[in-house]
Design a protein around this motif. Structure first.
Motif, PDB file in Angstrom:
ATOM      1  N   VAL A   1       0.843  -1.194   0.000  1.00 35.15           N
ATOM      2  CA  VAL A   1       0.000   0.000   0.000  1.00 35.15           C
ATOM      3  C   VAL A   1       0.874   1.239   0.000  1.00 35.15           C
ATOM      4  CG1 VAL A   1      -1.639   1.359   1.364  1.00 35.15           C
ATOM      5  CG2 VAL A   1      -2.000  -1.087   1.073  1.00 35.15           C
ATOM      6  N   GLN A   2       0.517   2.202  -0.828  1.00 36.91           N
ATOM      7  CA  GLN A   2       1.213   3.492  -0.851  1.00 36.91           C
ATOM      8  C   GLN A   2       0.192   4.599  -0.602  1.00 36.91           C
ATOM      9  OE1 GLN A   2       3.155   3.507  -4.721  1.00 36.91           O
ATOM     10  NE2 GLN A   2       5.031   2.693  -3.826  1.00 36.91           N
ATOM     11  N   LEU A   3       0.708   5.706  -0.050  1.00 38.18           N
ATOM     12  CA  LEU A   3      -0.128   6.870   0.194  1.00 38.18           C
ATOM     13  C   LEU A   3       0.193   7.947  -0.830  1.00 38.18           C
ATOM     14  CD1 LEU A   3       0.105   7.186   4.089  1.00 38.18           C
ATOM     15  CD2 LEU A   3      -1.572   5.940   2.720  1.00 38.18           C
ATOM     16  N   GLN A   4      -0.838   8.532  -1.417  1.00 38.49           N
ATOM     17  CA  GLN A   4      -0.661   9.578  -2.411  1.00 38.49           C
ATOM     18  C   GLN A   4      -1.322  10.843  -1.906  1.00 38.49           C
ATOM     19  OE1 GLN A   4       1.023   9.381  -5.496  1.00 38.49           O
ATOM     20  NE2 GLN A   4       0.708  11.588  -5.521  1.00 38.49           N
ATOM     21  N   ALA A   5      -0.501  11.850  -1.601  1.00 37.90           N
ATOM     22  CA  ALA A   5      -1.020  13.128  -1.118  1.00 37.90           C
ATOM     23  C   ALA A   5      -1.211  14.094  -2.282  1.00 37.90           C
ATOM     24  CB  ALA A   5      -0.074  13.728  -0.093  1.00 37.90           C
ATOM     25  N   SER A   6      -2.222  14.920  -2.182  1.00 41.99           N
ATOM     26  CA  SER A   6      -2.489  15.914  -3.221  1.00 41.99           C
ATOM     27  C   SER A   6      -3.229  17.095  -2.606  1.00 41.99           C
ATOM     28  CB  SER A   6      -3.322  15.292  -4.351  1.00 41.99           C
ATOM     29  OG  SER A   6      -4.574  14.845  -3.853  1.00 41.99           O
ATOM     30  N   GLY A   7      -3.352  18.162  -3.393  1.00 43.11           N
ATOM     31  CA  GLY A   7      -4.129  19.311  -2.959  1.00 43.11           C
ATOM     32  C   GLY A   7      -3.329  20.534  -2.576  1.00 43.11           C
ATOM     33  N   GLY A   8      -2.021  20.412  -2.517  1.00 45.09           N
ATOM     34  CA  GLY A   8      -1.207  21.559  -2.179  1.00 45.09           C
ATOM     35  C   GLY A   8      -1.196  22.586  -3.294  1.00 45.09           C
ATOM     36  N   LEU A  19      -6.338  19.286   1.501  1.00 44.60           N
ATOM     37  CA  LEU A  19      -5.402  18.238   1.157  1.00 44.60           C
ATOM     38  C   LEU A  19      -6.094  16.883   1.241  1.00 44.60           C
ATOM     39  CD1 LEU A  19      -2.211  19.361   3.136  1.00 44.60           C
ATOM     40  CD2 LEU A  19      -3.026  20.107   0.883  1.00 44.60           C
ATOM     41  N   SER A  20      -5.693  15.993   0.352  1.00 41.30           N
ATOM     42  CA  SER A  20      -6.209  14.631   0.354  1.00 41.30           C
ATOM     43  C   SER A  20      -5.045  13.654   0.384  1.00 41.30           C
ATOM     44  CB  SER A  20      -7.048  14.353  -0.898  1.00 41.30           C
ATOM     45  OG  SER A  20      -8.155  15.207  -0.973  1.00 41.30           O
ATOM     46  N   CYS A  21      -5.273  12.528   0.995  1.00 37.27           N
ATOM     47  CA  CYS A  21      -4.265  11.475   1.031  1.00 37.27           C
ATOM     48  C   CYS A  21      -4.988  10.154   0.828  1.00 37.27           C
ATOM     49  CB  CYS A  21      -3.521  11.488   2.357  1.00 37.27           C
ATOM     50  SG  CYS A  21      -2.297  10.175   2.527  1.00 37.27           S
ATOM     51  N   ALA A  22      -4.752   9.550  -0.307  1.00 39.19           N
ATOM     52  CA  ALA A  22      -5.445   8.321  -0.655  1.00 39.19           C
ATOM     53  C   ALA A  22      -4.499   7.137  -0.596  1.00 39.19           C
ATOM     54  CB  ALA A  22      -6.040   8.442  -2.050  1.00 39.19           C
ATOM     55  N   LEU A  79      -7.405  17.012   4.936  1.00 40.53           N
ATOM     56  CA  LEU A  79      -7.081  18.113   5.828  1.00 40.53           C
ATOM     57  C   LEU A  79      -7.643  19.384   5.202  1.00 40.53           C
ATOM     58  CD1 LEU A  79      -5.640  18.889   8.474  1.00 40.53           C
ATOM     59  CD2 LEU A  79      -3.666  19.532   7.075  1.00 40.53           C
ATOM     60  N   GLN A  80      -8.710  19.893   5.785  1.00 39.30           N
ATOM     61  CA  GLN A  80      -9.279  21.160   5.360  1.00 39.30           C
ATOM     62  C   GLN A  80      -8.550  22.270   6.089  1.00 39.30           C
ATOM     63  OE1 GLN A  80     -11.745  21.804   3.039  1.00 39.30           O
ATOM     64  NE2 GLN A  80     -11.317  23.976   3.376  1.00 39.30           N
ATOM     65  N   MET A  81      -7.953  23.160   5.336  1.00 46.98           N
ATOM     66  CA  MET A  81      -7.158  24.233   5.915  1.00 46.98           C
ATOM     67  C   MET A  81      -7.791  25.566   5.553  1.00 46.98           C
ATOM     68  SD  MET A  81      -3.305  22.822   5.175  1.00 46.98           S
ATOM     69  CE  MET A  81      -3.403  23.120   3.426  1.00 46.98           C
ATOM     70  N   ASP A  82      -8.308  26.244   6.535  1.00 43.68           N
ATOM     71  CA  ASP A  82      -8.952  27.546   6.350  1.00 43.68           C
ATOM     72  C   ASP A  82      -8.124  28.640   7.013  1.00 43.68           C
ATOM     73  OD1 ASP A  82     -12.065  25.853   6.955  1.00 43.68           O
ATOM     74  OD2 ASP A  82     -11.181  26.389   5.025  1.00 43.68           O
ATOM     75  N   SER A  83      -8.415  29.873   6.629  1.00 41.96           N
ATOM     76  CA  SER A  83      -7.720  31.030   7.213  1.00 41.96           C
ATOM     77  C   SER A  83      -6.211  30.826   7.216  1.00 41.96           C
ATOM     78  CB  SER A  83      -8.229  31.285   8.640  1.00 41.96           C
ATOM     79  OG  SER A  83      -9.624  31.504   8.660  1.00 41.96           O
ATOM     80  N   LEU A  84      -5.690  30.451   6.097  1.00 45.75           N
ATOM     81  CA  LEU A  84      -4.264  30.122   6.007  1.00 45.75           C
ATOM     82  C   LEU A  84      -3.402  31.350   6.271  1.00 45.75           C
ATOM     83  CD1 LEU A  84      -4.429  27.637   3.044  1.00 45.75           C
ATOM     84  CD2 LEU A  84      -3.387  27.157   5.264  1.00 45.75           C
ATOM     85  N   CYS A  94       1.229  13.084   4.732  1.00 46.64           N
ATOM     86  CA  CYS A  94       0.237  12.283   5.431  1.00 46.64           C
ATOM     87  C   CYS A  94       0.903  11.036   5.992  1.00 46.64           C
ATOM     88  CB  CYS A  94      -0.928  11.912   4.532  1.00 46.64           C
ATOM     89  SG  CYS A  94      -0.497  11.060   3.001  1.00 46.64           S
ATOM     90  N   ASN A  95       0.305  10.521   7.018  1.00 47.83           N
ATOM     91  CA  ASN A  95       0.876   9.395   7.739  1.00 47.83           C
ATOM     92  C   ASN A  95      -0.238   8.495   8.238  1.00 47.83           C
ATOM     93  OD1 ASN A  95       1.352   8.551  10.847  1.00 47.83           O
ATOM     94  ND2 ASN A  95       3.246   8.252   9.691  1.00 47.83           N
ATOM     95  N   VAL A  96       0.017   7.209   8.208  1.00 46.30           N
ATOM     96  CA  VAL A  96      -0.871   6.246   8.851  1.00 46.30           C
ATOM     97  C   VAL A  96      -0.033   5.475   9.854  1.00 46.30           C
ATOM     98  CG1 VAL A  96      -2.444   4.309   8.587  1.00 46.30           C
ATOM     99  CG2 VAL A  96      -2.311   6.056   6.799  1.00 46.30           C
ATOM    100  N   ASP A  97      -0.455   5.502  11.094  1.00 45.19           N
ATOM    101  CA  ASP A  97       0.283   4.867  12.182  1.00 45.19           C
ATOM    102  C   ASP A  97      -0.245   3.461  12.427  1.00 45.19           C
ATOM    103  OD1 ASP A  97       0.408   4.961  15.686  1.00 45.19           O
ATOM    104  OD2 ASP A  97       2.169   4.934  14.384  1.00 45.19           O
ATOM    105  N   ARG A  98       0.652   2.497  12.492  1.00 45.04           N
ATOM    106  CA  ARG A  98       0.338   1.087  12.748  1.00 45.04           C
ATOM    107  C   ARG A  98      -0.722   0.548  11.784  1.00 45.04           C
ATOM    108  NH1 ARG A  98       4.807   0.177  15.635  1.00 45.04           N
ATOM    109  NH2 ARG A  98       4.911   1.513  17.493  1.00 45.04           N
ATOM    110  N   PRO A  99      -0.494   0.676  10.494  1.00 45.74           N
ATOM    111  CA  PRO A  99      -1.491   0.157   9.553  1.00 45.74           C
ATOM    112  C   PRO A  99      -1.382  -1.360   9.408  1.00 45.74           C
ATOM    113  CG  PRO A  99       0.359   1.000   8.332  1.00 45.74           C
ATOM    114  CD  PRO A  99       0.651   1.290   9.792  1.00 45.74           C
TER     115      PRO A  99
END
Length: 124
Positions: A1-8, A19-22, A79-84, A94-99
């Protein structure tokens, strides 16, 4: 499994990004999913985390502005980031702990998984 981050991207102060991490496969169980960031010359820091039980934890600097959420069906964390602010500028990971996930027919328990990072730049 790999994580793909996007949205920056590049956004003006006061703006927002999501941001999304799939995950490329199905994560069966995990301890927590989270977002970290690393600004130039600084150490990587935890921004937000969401446990498997639904508890959230945010860095003081983003409380009230950022919201972490997940879609279990899509094995995706957001990750919804407002008022940046300009100080939010960093590479976000992104990170997944103990998957625990399937690799072929094998069930794999890993220490953690990391996405490749997505750059967020906030201009003043």
């Amino acid at each position: 499994v790999q994580l793909q981050a996007s949205g920056g991207g590049l956004v003006q102060a006061g703006g927002f990004l999501r941001l999304s991490c799939a995950a490329s496969g199905t994560i069966v169980t995990f301890t927590a999913m989270g977002w970290y960031r690393q600004a130039p010359g600084k150490q990587r820091e935890l921004v937000a985390a969401l446990t498997s039980g639904g508890s959230t934890n945010y860095a003081d600097s983003v409380k009230g502005r950022f919201t972490i959420s997940r879609d279990n069906a899509k094995s995706t964390v957001y990750l919804q980031m407002d008022s940046l602010k300009p100080e939010d500028t960093a590479v976000y990971y992104c990170n997944v702990d103990r998957p625990v996930y399937y690799s072929g027919d094998n069930l794999v328990a890993s220490r953690d998984l990391w996405g490749q990072g997505t750059l967020v730049t906030v201009s003043s």
